[in-house]
Design an enzyme around this catalytic site. Structure first.
Site, mmCIF file in Angstrom:
data_model
loop_
_atom_site.group_PDB
_atom_site.id
_atom_site.type_symbol
_atom_site.label_atom_id
_atom_site.label_comp_id
_atom_site.label_asym_id
_atom_site.label_seq_id
_atom_site.Cartn_x
_atom_site.Cartn_y
_atom_site.Cartn_z
ATOM 1 N N GLU A 118 -21.281 16.021 -33.757
ATOM 2 C CA GLU A 118 -21.852 15.840 -35.091
ATOM 3 C C GLU A 118 -20.830 15.248 -36.059
ATOM 4 O O GLU A 118 -21.177 14.442 -36.916
ATOM 5 C CB GLU A 118 -22.371 17.180 -35.609
ATOM 6 C CG GLU A 118 -23.269 17.075 -36.850
ATOM 7 C CD GLU A 118 -22.505 17.042 -38.162
ATOM 8 O OE1 GLU A 118 -23.097 16.656 -39.193
ATOM 9 O OE2 GLU A 118 -21.305 17.392 -38.167
ATOM 10 N N GLU A 119 -19.563 15.650 -35.911
ATOM 11 C CA GLU A 119 -18.547 15.209 -36.854
ATOM 12 C C GLU A 119 -18.124 13.753 -36.668
ATOM 13 O O GLU A 119 -17.324 13.229 -37.446
ATOM 14 C CB GLU A 119 -17.321 16.125 -36.779
ATOM 15 C CG GLU A 119 -17.587 17.574 -37.173
ATOM 16 C CD GLU A 119 -17.951 17.764 -38.644
ATOM 17 O OE1 GLU A 119 -18.152 16.751 -39.344
ATOM 18 O OE2 GLU A 119 -18.041 18.918 -39.091
ATOM 19 N N ASP A 139 -18.256 20.971 -32.455
ATOM 20 C CA ASP A 139 -17.117 20.089 -32.714
ATOM 21 C C ASP A 139 -16.699 20.205 -34.174
ATOM 22 O O ASP A 139 -17.471 20.667 -35.028
ATOM 23 C CB ASP A 139 -17.443 18.646 -32.358
ATOM 24 C CG ASP A 139 -18.538 18.046 -33.243
ATOM 25 O OD1 ASP A 139 -19.541 18.737 -33.506
ATOM 26 O OD2 ASP A 139 -18.387 16.885 -33.676
ATOM 27 N N HIS A 178 -14.325 20.216 -44.018
ATOM 28 C CA HIS A 178 -13.656 18.930 -43.803
ATOM 29 C C HIS A 178 -12.286 18.859 -44.458
ATOM 30 O O HIS A 178 -11.525 17.938 -44.183
ATOM 31 C CB HIS A 178 -14.492 17.731 -44.285
ATOM 32 C CG HIS A 178 -15.750 17.520 -43.524
ATOM 33 N ND1 HIS A 178 -16.447 16.323 -43.538
ATOM 34 C CD2 HIS A 178 -16.463 18.344 -42.719
ATOM 35 C CE1 HIS A 178 -17.521 16.422 -42.790
ATOM 36 N NE2 HIS A 178 -17.564 17.649 -42.285
#
Length: 466
Positions: free
Chosen positions: A174-175, A112, A439
């Protein structure tokens, strides 16, 4: 780690000829690795609930096909419920049992990605991989789809000569903080059990110099609301005796740091200063610090980044400029993110931050704290057998010794891994470099470094077998 009793098919690559052979095999396989990364980047697998989760499911299916084609006979897409009862995101688990007497290695990554953010901040389409100057740009190109294909590449290169058991675990949330990770780990504890766990979600020291992550800061976040009025009132009629909530919230936030920029919250701990430091000019360039801005805090830069607490305002609810009226804002809310040093208990850090905020209410304003996420820090033993094998593999792959680094960010689920598998050796590696911009807009991976990571992991698996 279980001591192997059988001689592995791949010799321990302790000599230049063995390393050169694996290097050549990685070079031959790398165009396929890159193609797989590009295909994965094209899948917009944003796990944030505001985005279409069908793409996350499609990403899991794509990863499962790749792992099956890489020679792993057992491939499953699994999920469990999150603590709030909603379905967890799909994770891929692929296994190849260990030969008799050989250890099992768990290879972790996540498929993800973060939301892309504003399109105008990107030089190219976020989900269309684009190469420029030896870097591949696109959301997830570094974090962490590069980790997925690094595992794939190493397994392809070793093929039937793989001398260890392997379980590949590719998470899908995870994000968003891995909300179902703990339940997933306990539900499938036997399936994921391993002697060595390789978490490919970190960074290297710089281009051409590998890093082994030996420490991670923990995480505490919360929301703090400052209220001063029951409702908004005319700023001309009532302004003066009453300060608006945004001003008071700003004054409260200002108490979190001293004049040098160090965190001023009592009850927080710091770890020992690292033995390596970060060149200030390089840091300013890597962090895109504007000319004239003075760096905050005291002591070595690496200590400020890895070994000491930090607090940042990452969100603010207050009247928007575009819709502002001449009124005194009755309340305002900030979301605070605090990174805590290795050795700090997250619950104690949260209590200290809450006490500071409640004890520094400006002008008697009503301060309300709403607790958020907690994540434990991590400190790895530097001299384990697995760490020694990793150092040797990285040195062979790059031609230079790896640097023991800390990471200012957090990977809280490592604490969960240690709780379930207390005897496992955990290695935190990664594909990113200081210019990967994970990010952020224009995220990228350096293709030359990715190839070295694939080689390093193949060398590591061969050394663990031997």
């Amino acid at each position: 780690m279980t001591e192997p009793t059988a001689t592995p098919a791949v010799p321990t690559p302790a000599d230049a000829a063995a390393v050169a052979d694996l290097r050549a095999r990685v070079a031959a396989a790398f165009p396929g690795v890159r193609a797989d990364l590009e295909a994965l980047v094209r899948v917009p697998s944003v796990s944030n609930a505001d985005f279409d989760q069908a793409h996350v499911a499609a990403s899991a299916e794509h990863v499962a096909r790749l792992l099956g084609a890489a020679g792993l006979p057992e491939v499953q897409i699994l999920s469990v419920e999150r603590p709030d009862g909603t379905p967890g995101a799909p994770a891929v688990v692929a296994r190849r049992p260990a030969p008799a007497g050989a250890p099992t290695v768990l290879l972790y990554a996540h498929h993800d990605v973060q939301p892309p953010g504003a399109r105008e901040d990107w030089d190219t389409e976020p989900f269309e991989p684009t190469e420029r100057d030896g870097r591949l740009y696109g959301r997830g190109s570094a974090d962490d789809k590069a980790g997925v294909v690094a595992h794939l590449g190493a397994l392809r290169v070793l093929g039937d000569e793989l001398g260890v058991g392997v379980t590949v675990f590719v998470e899908g949330e995870e994000e968003v903080g891995s909300p179902s990770f703990t339940r997933f780990l306990h539900t499938y504890a036997d399936l994921l059990r391993a002697d060595v766990i390789v978490v490919a979600d970190s960074s290297n020291w710089k281009i051409g110099v590998p890093g082994l992550t030996t420490s991670l800061r923990g995480l505490v976040d919360l929301e703090v609301e400052v209220a001063v009025l029951d409702h908004a009132v005319h700023s001309g009629m009532f302004g003066g005796p009453v300060l608006d909530a945004v001003t008071l919230l700003s004054r409260l936030i200002a108490t979190l740091h001293d004049d040098a920029g160090d965190v001023a919250v009592e009850g927080l701990v710091s770890a020992a200063d690292p033995t390596v430091d970060y060149d200030e000019a390089a840091f300013r360039a890597d962090a895109s610090v504007l000319d004239g801005v003075t760096l905050a805090g005291t002591g070595p830069l690496t200590a400020r980044l890895w070994a000491r607490p930090t607090i940042a305002v990452i969100g603010l609810d207050a009247p928007r400029v575009a819709t502002a009226s001449n009124t005194i804002a009755p309340k305002a809310t900030a979301k605070l993110s605090m990174r805590i040093a290795p050795g700090q208990d997250p619950a104690a850090a949260l209590a200290a931050l809450r006490a500071h905020l409640e004890g520094h209410a400006p002008f008697g304003a009503r301060v309300t704290v709403r607790d958020g996420e907690l994540g434990k820090p991590f400190q790895a033993p530097a001299d384990s057998a697995a760490m020694q094998a990793a150092r040797a593999a990285f040195a062979d792959a790059w031609g230079t010794e790896p640097v023991d680094i800390g990471i200012g960010g957090s990977i809280p689920f490592i604490a969960d891994l240690l709780e379930v598998y207390p005897d496992a050796a955990i290695l935190v590696t990664g594909v990113e470099d200081p210019d990967s911009r994970a990010h952020g807009a224009n995220e990228s991976v350096h293709l030359g470094e990715l190839e070295r990571v694939v080689l390093a992991e193949a060398l590591l698996l061969a050394r663990l077998a031997g």
